[in-house]
Design a protein around this motif. Structure first.
Motif, mmCIF file in Angstrom:
data_model
loop_
_atom_site.group_PDB
_atom_site.id
_atom_site.type_symbol
_atom_site.label_atom_id
_atom_site.label_comp_id
_atom_site.label_asym_id
_atom_site.label_seq_id
_atom_site.Cartn_x
_atom_site.Cartn_y
_atom_site.Cartn_z
ATOM 1 N N LYS A 26 -18.859 9.820 5.498
ATOM 2 C CA LYS A 26 -19.071 10.385 6.804
ATOM 3 C C LYS A 26 -19.680 9.594 7.549
ATOM 4 O O LYS A 26 -19.891 9.749 8.876
ATOM 5 C CB LYS A 26 -19.907 11.874 6.460
ATOM 6 N N VAL A 31 -21.921 8.674 13.135
ATOM 7 C CA VAL A 31 -22.169 9.767 11.990
ATOM 8 C C VAL A 31 -22.231 10.977 12.675
ATOM 9 O O VAL A 31 -22.534 11.402 13.715
ATOM 10 C CB VAL A 31 -23.795 9.616 11.537
ATOM 11 N N ALA A 32 -20.989 11.858 12.155
ATOM 12 C CA ALA A 32 -20.743 13.282 12.408
ATOM 13 C C ALA A 32 -20.350 13.346 13.984
ATOM 14 O O ALA A 32 -20.862 14.261 14.637
ATOM 15 C CB ALA A 32 -21.869 13.976 12.047
ATOM 16 N N GLU A 91 -21.170 11.292 16.386
ATOM 17 C CA GLU A 91 -22.359 10.774 17.383
ATOM 18 C C GLU A 91 -22.324 9.198 17.006
ATOM 19 O O GLU A 91 -22.424 8.770 15.932
ATOM 20 C CB GLU A 91 -23.861 11.246 16.992
#
Length: 119
Positions: A44, A64-65, A67
């Motif tokens: 991820k 990350v996710a 962002e």
């Protein structure tokens, strides 16, 4: 006195090693499949780009996710979160593709924004 059959003993040793190696191989394959199924945290996180500031210090942009994070890494200190950068805008499938900004352009924009905030 009992006689030893060297060929039989050698065959037993090789057979035991083969069984142990096979079990070890099967366990490694099973653990890899289990990890892929559950997904790891590293899957991820994606390194978008990095810039070396010196022999030890560098800046990295990490996704990350969805962002983008600007992180300072190096020296004897641990990593430092410098800034959360806005993620690139998603485009509509029917619209013309937007050229992706290079890492240097995004870093320059972030540094100019930071200088304005400090002043």
């Amino acid at each position: 006195m009992a006689e030893f059959n060297v060929g039989s003993l050698l065959l037993q040793a090789v057979g035991g090693l083969a069984v142990t190696g096979g079990l070890l191989f099967a366990m490694v394959v099973w653990l890899r499949r289990l990890q892929e199924r559950t997904g790891s945290a590293a899957a991820k996180i994606r390194l978008v780009g990095q810039l070396a500031l010196s022999a030890r210090d560098r800046l990295q942009v990490v996704e990350v996710a969805g962002e983008h994070l600007l992180i300072g890494v190096g020296g004897t200190q641990g990593p430092t979160l410098l800034r959360v950068l806005p993620a690139p805008e998603a485009t509509d499938p029917g619209s013309a593709p937007v050229p992706a900004e290079s890492f240097a352009q995004r870093l320059g924009d972030a540094m100019r924004l930071r200088q304005r905030e400090v002043q």
